[in-house]
Design a protein around this motif. Structure first.
Motif, PDB file in Angstrom:
ATOM      1  N   LYS A 127      -1.297   9.432   2.663  1.00  0.00           N
ATOM      2  CA  LYS A 127      -1.491   7.995   2.888  1.00  0.00           C
ATOM      3  C   LYS A 127      -0.166   7.229   2.764  1.00  0.00           C
ATOM      4  CE  LYS A 127      -5.837   8.334   3.716  1.00  0.00           C
ATOM      5  NZ  LYS A 127      -6.005   9.770   3.483  1.00  0.00           N
ATOM      6  N   HIS A 128       0.703   7.706   1.866  1.00  0.00           N
ATOM      7  CA  HIS A 128       2.037   7.097   1.743  1.00  0.00           C
ATOM      8  C   HIS A 128       2.745   7.141   3.105  1.00  0.00           C
ATOM      9  CE1 HIS A 128       5.920   6.229  -0.232  1.00  0.00           C
ATOM     10  NE2 HIS A 128       6.433   7.316   0.335  1.00  0.00           N
ATOM     11  N   LYS A 129       2.677   8.294   3.770  1.00  0.00           N
ATOM     12  CA  LYS A 129       3.307   8.438   5.093  1.00  0.00           C
ATOM     13  C   LYS A 129       2.556   7.634   6.153  1.00  0.00           C
ATOM     14  CE  LYS A 129       6.465  10.850   5.670  1.00  0.00           C
ATOM     15  NZ  LYS A 129       7.886  10.443   5.470  1.00  0.00           N
ATOM     16  N   ALA A 136       0.840  -1.205   0.000  1.00  0.00           N
ATOM     17  CA  ALA A 136       0.000   0.000   0.000  1.00  0.00           C
ATOM     18  C   ALA A 136       0.877   1.258   0.000  1.00  0.00           C
ATOM     19  CB  ALA A 136      -0.924  -0.018   1.214  1.00  0.00           C
ATOM     20  N   HIS A 137       1.917   1.247   0.819  1.00  0.00           N
ATOM     21  CA  HIS A 137       2.843   2.390   0.915  1.00  0.00           C
ATOM     22  C   HIS A 137       3.496   2.683  -0.446  1.00  0.00           C
ATOM     23  CE1 HIS A 137       6.222   4.809   2.420  1.00  0.00           C
ATOM     24  NE2 HIS A 137       7.063   3.929   1.915  1.00  0.00           N
ATOM     25  N   TRP A 138       3.893   1.637  -1.132  1.00  0.00           N
ATOM     26  CA  TRP A 138       4.606   1.819  -2.405  1.00  0.00           C
ATOM     27  C   TRP A 138       3.680   2.178  -3.566  1.00  0.00           C
ATOM     28  CZ3 TRP A 138       7.426  -3.375  -1.279  1.00  0.00           C
ATOM     29  CH2 TRP A 138       8.556  -3.119  -0.487  1.00  0.00           C
ATOM     30  N   ASN A 139       2.499   1.571  -3.623  1.00  0.00           N
ATOM     31  CA  ASN A 139       1.676   1.678  -4.835  1.00  0.00           C
ATOM     32  C   ASN A 139       0.482   2.610  -4.731  1.00  0.00           C
ATOM     33  OD1 ASN A 139       3.207  -0.106  -6.486  1.00  0.00           O
ATOM     34  ND2 ASN A 139       2.408  -1.831  -5.301  1.00  0.00           N
ATOM     35  N   PHE A 185       0.832   4.809   5.751  1.00  0.00           N
ATOM     36  CA  PHE A 185       1.161   3.381   5.624  1.00  0.00           C
ATOM     37  C   PHE A 185       2.591   3.108   6.117  1.00  0.00           C
ATOM     38  CE2 PHE A 185      -2.110   3.386   2.022  1.00  0.00           C
ATOM     39  CZ  PHE A 185      -3.103   2.835   2.818  1.00  0.00           C
ATOM     40  N   GLU A 186       3.456   4.091   5.943  1.00  0.00           N
ATOM     41  CA  GLU A 186       4.833   3.936   6.442  1.00  0.00           C
ATOM     42  C   GLU A 186       4.829   3.777   7.966  1.00  0.00           C
ATOM     43  OE1 GLU A 186       7.490   7.347   5.844  1.00  0.00           O
ATOM     44  OE2 GLU A 186       9.107   5.934   5.522  1.00  0.00           O
ATOM     45  N   SER A 187       4.021   4.592   8.638  1.00  0.00           N
ATOM     46  CA  SER A 187       3.978   4.470  10.110  1.00  0.00           C
ATOM     47  C   SER A 187       3.401   3.112  10.510  1.00  0.00           C
ATOM     48  CB  SER A 187       3.198   5.619  10.738  1.00  0.00           C
ATOM     49  OG  SER A 187       1.815   5.445  10.535  1.00  0.00           O
TER      50      SER A 187
HETATM   51 FE   LIG Z   1       9.293   4.187   1.810  1.00  0.00          FE
END
Ligand SMILES: [Fe+2]
Length: 157
Positions: free
Chosen positions: A48-50, A36-39, A52-54
């Motif tokens: 949302k990228h951040k 999810a973080h990557w795509n 999912f990273e957390s």
């Molecule tokens: Fe990353």
């Protein structure tokens, strides 16, 4: 050297086997959250990228703690992707749309499934295997997953 932590060896092995399944589930959850973080795509990409990273950071810590609990009980960790995929209750899927709502719904459903099975483990570890240490360990895992599920759910309101 012998692992003398006041748990019947047969029970210890049973607990380690159950923990191996939990480890597989957690590892697949970790990978799905990385996916999810990557795509992720969309207007809310960066947020949302951040997010999912957390979440995968928390799952990384969980994966490590479950594996080390297996070692604490005196067993080796079957740390192979093939082994994880053969015992996990989760499935992976390729998606057509990489929007945040779809990812969040799927990740939330997985967390809720995991919370339910972990709650079953708490009772089995305590009542059947008399391993209150692992029962307590899994209780803490449930609390972490419940909080992660709240964070995911709150995006869907
Ligand atoms: Fe990353």
């Amino acid at each position: 050297m012998k692992t003398a932590i006041s748990i019947n060896p047969a029970y210890r092995e049973g607990v380690a086997n159950e923990l191996s399944k939990i480890l597989a589930d957690e590892y697949v959850r970790y990978t799905k959250t990385k996916n999810a973080h990557w795509n992720i795509e969309g207007r809310d990409f960066y947020d949302k990228h951040k997010f999912f990273e957390s979440q995968f950071g928390e799952l990384d810590a969980i994966v490590d703690s479950v594996a080390e609990r297996i070692r604490t009980l005196g067993y080796y960790v079957d740390a192979m992707l093939k082994a994880f995929l053969s015992v996990t209750q989760f499935t992976e899927q390729k998606r057509e749309k990489n929007n945040s709502a779809a990812y969040i719904k799927e990740l939330l459903a997985d967390h809720e499934t995991l919370i339910k099975s972990l709650k079953g483990n708490i009772l089995v570890f305590g009542n059947e295997y008399h391993d209150l240490g692992t029962s307590d360990f899994v209780t803490a895992l449930v609390e972490t997953h419940e909080k992660m599920a709240w964070f995911l759910r709150s995006h869907l309101m």
